[in-house]
Design a protein around this motif. Structure first.
Motif, PDB file in Angstrom:
ATOM      1  N   PRO A  37     -42.142  40.618  64.161  1.00  0.00           N
ATOM      2  CA  PRO A  37     -42.032  39.776  62.976  1.00  0.00           C
ATOM      3  C   PRO A  37     -41.352  38.462  63.348  1.00  0.00           C
ATOM      4  CG  PRO A  37     -40.449  41.600  62.868  1.00  0.00           C
ATOM      5  CD  PRO A  37     -41.244  41.784  64.123  1.00  0.00           C
ATOM      6  N   PRO A  38     -41.470  37.398  62.563  1.00  0.00           N
ATOM      7  CA  PRO A  38     -42.289  37.366  61.347  1.00  0.00           C
ATOM      8  C   PRO A  38     -43.777  37.206  61.675  1.00  0.00           C
ATOM      9  CG  PRO A  38     -41.301  35.235  61.716  1.00  0.00           C
ATOM     10  CD  PRO A  38     -40.784  36.126  62.802  1.00  0.00           C
ATOM     11  N   ARG A  86     -40.804  25.550  58.517  1.00  0.00           N
ATOM     12  CA  ARG A  86     -42.008  26.023  59.210  1.00  0.00           C
ATOM     13  C   ARG A  86     -41.866  27.451  59.736  1.00  0.00           C
ATOM     14  NH1 ARG A  86     -41.731  25.626  64.422  1.00  0.00           N
ATOM     15  NH2 ARG A  86     -43.969  25.828  64.668  1.00  0.00           N
ATOM     16  N   ASP A  87     -40.667  27.932  59.852  1.00  0.00           N
ATOM     17  CA  ASP A  87     -40.435  29.350  60.178  1.00  0.00           C
ATOM     18  C   ASP A  87     -39.685  29.932  58.980  1.00  0.00           C
ATOM     19  OD1 ASP A  87     -39.890  31.219  63.014  1.00  0.00           O
ATOM     20  OD2 ASP A  87     -38.813  31.698  61.177  1.00  0.00           O
ATOM     21  N   PRO A  88     -40.139  31.060  58.445  1.00  0.00           N
ATOM     22  CA  PRO A  88     -39.534  31.590  57.219  1.00  0.00           C
ATOM     23  C   PRO A  88     -38.102  32.091  57.428  1.00  0.00           C
ATOM     24  CG  PRO A  88     -41.136  33.128  58.107  1.00  0.00           C
ATOM     25  CD  PRO A  88     -41.261  31.880  58.907  1.00  0.00           C
ATOM     26  N   ARG A  89     -37.717  32.357  58.655  1.00  0.00           N
ATOM     27  CA  ARG A  89     -36.405  32.950  58.878  1.00  0.00           C
ATOM     28  C   ARG A  89     -35.319  31.928  59.113  1.00  0.00           C
ATOM     29  NH1 ARG A  89     -37.133  37.872  63.050  1.00  0.00           N
ATOM     30  NH2 ARG A  89     -37.885  39.412  61.553  1.00  0.00           N
ATOM     31  N   GLU A  90     -35.620  31.024  60.034  1.00  0.00           N
ATOM     32  CA  GLU A  90     -34.587  30.120  60.522  1.00  0.00           C
ATOM     33  C   GLU A  90     -35.233  28.811  60.860  1.00  0.00           C
ATOM     34  OE1 GLU A  90     -31.238  30.907  63.216  1.00  0.00           O
ATOM     35  OE2 GLU A  90     -32.615  32.462  63.876  1.00  0.00           O
ATOM     36  N   ARG A  91     -34.398  27.830  61.081  1.00  0.00           N
ATOM     37  CA  ARG A  91     -34.916  26.547  61.534  1.00  0.00           C
ATOM     38  C   ARG A  91     -35.421  26.668  62.964  1.00  0.00           C
ATOM     39  NH1 ARG A  91     -34.102  20.911  61.136  1.00  0.00           N
ATOM     40  NH2 ARG A  91     -36.089  20.114  61.890  1.00  0.00           N
ATOM     41  N   PRO A 127     -56.701  33.685  59.938  1.00  0.00           N
ATOM     42  CA  PRO A 127     -55.482  33.062  59.411  1.00  0.00           C
ATOM     43  C   PRO A 127     -54.432  33.056  60.514  1.00  0.00           C
ATOM     44  CG  PRO A 127     -56.245  34.850  57.979  1.00  0.00           C
ATOM     45  CD  PRO A 127     -57.048  34.930  59.221  1.00  0.00           C
ATOM     46  N   LEU A 128     -53.701  31.984  60.612  1.00  0.00           N
ATOM     47  CA  LEU A 128     -52.725  31.868  61.698  1.00  0.00           C
ATOM     48  C   LEU A 128     -51.297  31.910  61.172  1.00  0.00           C
ATOM     49  CD1 LEU A 128     -54.279  29.102  63.968  1.00  0.00           C
ATOM     50  CD2 LEU A 128     -54.592  31.572  64.054  1.00  0.00           C
ATOM     51  N   ALA A 129     -50.399  32.352  62.039  1.00  0.00           N
ATOM     52  CA  ALA A 129     -48.980  32.439  61.689  1.00  0.00           C
ATOM     53  C   ALA A 129     -48.368  31.045  61.596  1.00  0.00           C
ATOM     54  CB  ALA A 129     -48.247  33.258  62.750  1.00  0.00           C
ATOM     55  N   PHE A 130     -47.236  30.961  60.955  1.00  0.00           N
ATOM     56  CA  PHE A 130     -46.457  29.721  60.866  1.00  0.00           C
ATOM     57  C   PHE A 130     -47.342  28.546  60.429  1.00  0.00           C
ATOM     58  CE2 PHE A 130     -44.605  32.334  64.301  1.00  0.00           C
ATOM     59  CZ  PHE A 130     -43.365  32.604  63.735  1.00  0.00           C
ATOM     60  N   ASP A 131     -47.074  27.365  61.022  1.00  0.00           N
ATOM     61  CA  ASP A 131     -47.909  26.192  60.749  1.00  0.00           C
ATOM     62  C   ASP A 131     -48.917  26.001  61.879  1.00  0.00           C
ATOM     63  OD1 ASP A 131     -46.160  25.578  62.730  1.00  0.00           O
ATOM     64  OD2 ASP A 131     -45.469  23.686  61.901  1.00  0.00           O
TER      65      ASP A 131
ATOM     66  N   MET B   1     -28.177  39.718  55.017  1.00  0.00           N
ATOM     67  CA  MET B   1     -27.653  38.972  56.172  1.00  0.00           C
ATOM     68  C   MET B   1     -28.788  38.222  56.865  1.00  0.00           C
ATOM     69  SD  MET B   1     -25.502  40.543  59.349  1.00  0.00           S
ATOM     70  CE  MET B   1     -26.026  40.036  60.977  1.00  0.00           C
ATOM     71  N   PRO B   2     -28.633  36.915  57.104  1.00  0.00           N
ATOM     72  CA  PRO B   2     -29.721  36.128  57.683  1.00  0.00           C
ATOM     73  C   PRO B   2     -30.008  36.533  59.126  1.00  0.00           C
ATOM     74  CG  PRO B   2     -27.724  34.823  57.539  1.00  0.00           C
ATOM     75  CD  PRO B   2     -27.439  36.110  56.841  1.00  0.00           C
ATOM     76  N   TYR B   3     -31.270  36.544  59.438  1.00  0.00           N
ATOM     77  CA  TYR B   3     -31.689  36.861  60.795  1.00  0.00           C
ATOM     78  C   TYR B   3     -31.372  35.691  61.724  1.00  0.00           C
ATOM     79  CZ  TYR B   3     -34.574  38.420  64.642  1.00  0.00           C
ATOM     80  OH  TYR B   3     -35.008  38.813  65.863  1.00  0.00           O
ATOM     81  N   THR B   4     -31.029  36.008  62.959  1.00  0.00           N
ATOM     82  CA  THR B   4     -30.824  34.954  63.961  1.00  0.00           C
ATOM     83  C   THR B   4     -31.617  35.302  65.212  1.00  0.00           C
ATOM     84  OG1 THR B   4     -28.583  34.561  63.160  1.00  0.00           O
ATOM     85  CG2 THR B   4     -29.124  33.742  65.336  1.00  0.00           C
ATOM     86  N   TYR B   5     -32.446  34.361  65.663  1.00  0.00           N
ATOM     87  CA  TYR B   5     -33.202  34.597  66.888  1.00  0.00           C
ATOM     88  C   TYR B   5     -32.234  34.663  68.058  1.00  0.00           C
ATOM     89  CZ  TYR B   5     -37.510  33.564  64.339  1.00  0.00           C
ATOM     90  OH  TYR B   5     -38.550  33.592  63.469  1.00  0.00           O
ATOM     91  N   PRO B   6     -32.393  35.661  68.911  1.00  0.00           N
ATOM     92  CA  PRO B   6     -31.404  35.903  69.969  1.00  0.00           C
ATOM     93  C   PRO B   6     -31.659  35.068  71.219  1.00  0.00           C
ATOM     94  CG  PRO B   6     -33.056  37.612  70.036  1.00  0.00           C
ATOM     95  CD  PRO B   6     -33.456  36.672  68.932  1.00  0.00           C
ATOM     96  N   TYR B   7     -31.809  33.762  71.066  1.00  0.00           N
ATOM     97  CA  TYR B   7     -32.044  32.919  72.241  1.00  0.00           C
ATOM     98  C   TYR B   7     -31.076  31.750  72.233  1.00  0.00           C
ATOM     99  CZ  TYR B   7     -36.375  35.565  72.364  1.00  0.00           C
ATOM    100  OH  TYR B   7     -37.286  36.579  72.413  1.00  0.00           O
ATOM    101  N   PRO B   8     -30.571  31.409  73.405  1.00  0.00           N
ATOM    102  CA  PRO B   8     -29.697  30.234  73.465  1.00  0.00           C
ATOM    103  C   PRO B   8     -30.493  28.986  73.106  1.00  0.00           C
ATOM    104  CG  PRO B   8     -30.156  31.081  75.673  1.00  0.00           C
ATOM    105  CD  PRO B   8     -30.779  32.032  74.704  1.00  0.00           C
ATOM    106  N   ARG B   9     -29.836  28.008  72.534  1.00  0.00           N
ATOM    107  CA  ARG B   9     -30.565  26.839  72.027  1.00  0.00           C
ATOM    108  C   ARG B   9     -30.105  25.561  72.697  1.00  0.00           C
ATOM    109  NH1 ARG B   9     -29.593  28.131  65.602  1.00  0.00           N
ATOM    110  NH2 ARG B   9     -30.260  30.315  65.694  1.00  0.00           N
ATOM    111  N   PRO B  10     -31.059  24.772  73.154  1.00  0.00           N
ATOM    112  CA  PRO B  10     -30.687  23.430  73.626  1.00  0.00           C
ATOM    113  C   PRO B  10     -30.211  22.586  72.447  1.00  0.00           C
ATOM    114  CG  PRO B  10     -32.913  24.033  74.328  1.00  0.00           C
ATOM    115  CD  PRO B  10     -32.481  25.042  73.312  1.00  0.00           C
ATOM    116  N   ASN B  11     -29.444  21.550  72.726  1.00  0.00           N
ATOM    117  CA  ASN B  11     -29.140  20.557  71.690  1.00  0.00           C
ATOM    118  C   ASN B  11     -30.417  19.801  71.362  1.00  0.00           C
ATOM    119  OD1 ASN B  11     -26.038  20.410  71.440  1.00  0.00           O
ATOM    120  ND2 ASN B  11     -26.409  20.512  73.637  1.00  0.00           N
ATOM    121  N   LEU B  12     -30.518  19.317  70.148  1.00  0.00           N
ATOM    122  CA  LEU B  12     -31.715  18.578  69.746  1.00  0.00           C
ATOM    123  C   LEU B  12     -31.329  17.265  69.083  1.00  0.00           C
ATOM    124  CD1 LEU B  12     -34.821  18.772  69.677  1.00  0.00           C
ATOM    125  CD2 LEU B  12     -34.597  19.636  67.338  1.00  0.00           C
TER     126      LEU B  12
END
Lengths: 230, 230
Positions: A37-38, A86-91, A127-131, B1-12
């Motif tokens: 998911p998602p 564009r992602d339902p969970r997180e930025r 149909p495709l996921a996300f955008d 509780m909000p989901y968090t993708y378990p990947y380190p993130r670069p600065n943007l």
DNA sequence: TCAAAAGTGTTGACGGTACACCCATGT
DNA sequence: ACATGGGTGTACCGTCAACACTTTTGA
């Protein structure tokens, strides 16, 4: 102690639109079925999270390799998609790439690959996921535009090809028929084709001569300000 | 509780290449002097960190507004720069934008703005922070290419302009002289200029007629498959 | 011998480029 | 009256589009 910029960070991914051309001259895109998911079980573009220690290009190549087995192909950055929802969970901000592959070499790999990957004609997409539909449409527009003024079409063909194959490629991508004689004249004039001493085999009609794209010469001409245009 | 993708993130971040054209027909770029490390006191493109709750476009506009006072201008995504070492401290991926402004409206603002912003001719640039020189060169290539097949040059001129101004704009950006009569013929043929009943004032020679870009008509023609080309 | 695609030139229309002089205005 | 840029038309040339038949090969 390493410095850390004090700003929250969006997630960052890459997504790849992989184009291929089949024997029936249909333009296809490679999609994978998500098993997380998602959008679980839905079709999506191959892609994934960018690692902190790899460049964007490297991330795109790695994901392509991991998810589809595709390696060493034409790959170019397309656009970066960053709508907040564009992602339902997180930025998640995604840097999209597009790739051109010679489908005859990859048709088998994709089918036998462990992951669930498949080629879809761009006219019959699930149909495709996300955008991802929007990303795909953007890639199609780019491909149509770019093919006219950069000789990237060759990336979709085998190394040796006939002029008819090349013409049909252009007709497919541009979505319009082209005049055979004018097409040949135009292409010969660019001087970018190497005429081989070989012909097609296994066809029930006069065998066509085979050609190769002269990349060396293209790079030379490009430096001198030459402009490819078809 | 909000989901968090378990990947380190670069600065943007986003960075903006803002082009302007001055009265002497020089193409200029707006730079700001950094007052924080890294590259403290060096010149850099305006830009900053993307917030988690704003789109990339919104981030670019916000940074432009905050750092240079520029608002409501032509702004388009350029390319995303993601080399691993482009920031000496940490991994930072930057989505670059380019903007076109009418310099005569903004020259004053930039000078009086609290932050240290200034216009530099693109031929005389100071050393730039990060990989901003590369971003700027990419923007120049894009501008030169795009100006030929999209009527974006108008964004650099006041709303009312003379044909000579328009021609000199093209000569500046393309870096080559153009024939006056042919230039006029070509532009009239596009049918995108609204001829006004006004002329220049305050010049020591025959006053030139003023024109406006007809954006409405451009959008109509574009939909019908018309192609601008100069 | 038939089917199917390969290969090959010419002509007319159009668009692009080169080019020079008179005009209007302010000093 | 002079200096400065504004404004205008034509002729030539090269490029592009339209168009049909003969050739080769395998079945």
């Amino acid at each position: 102690m390493p410095y850390t910029y004090p700003y929250p960070r969006p997630n960052l991914t890459v997504d790849c639109v992989v184009f291929g051309l089949d024997e029936q001259h249909t333009l296809k895109v490679m999609l994978i079925r998500r098993n997380l998911p998602p959008f679980q079980e839905q079709w999506a573009l191959p892609g994934g999270f960018v690692r902190v220690d790899e460049s964007l290009d490297a991330a795109a190549r790695r994901e392509l390799q991991e998810e589809t087995g595709i390696q060493e192909v034409f790959l170019e950055q397309l656009y970066t998609f960053g709508a907040v929802d564009r992602d339902p969970r997180e930025r998640v901000v995604s840097v999209a790439y597009y790739a051109l592959v010679n489908l005859s070499e990859y048709a088998i790999q994709a089918a036998t690959d462990a992951s669930d990957a498949a080629w879809f004609p761009i006219t019959r997409l699930p149909p495709l996921a996300f955008d991802h539909d929007r990303i795909l449409q953007t890639a199609i527009v780019r491909l149509k535009g770019k093919v006219r003024y950069e000789p990237i079409g060759f990336e979709l063909l085998p190394q040796k090809f006939t002029l008819s194959q090349l013409q049909k490629l252009y007709e497919t991508i541009l979505g319009q028929p082209l005049d055979k004689r004018n097409f040949r004249k135009k292409f010969f004039k660019t001087d970018l084709l190497i005429e081989l001493d070989e012909t097609q085999t296994g066809v029930a009609h006069r065998a066509a001569r085979l050609y190769q794209f002269d990349e060396q010469k293209y790079l030379q001409l490009k430096q001198k300000g030459f402009n490819f245009e078809i």
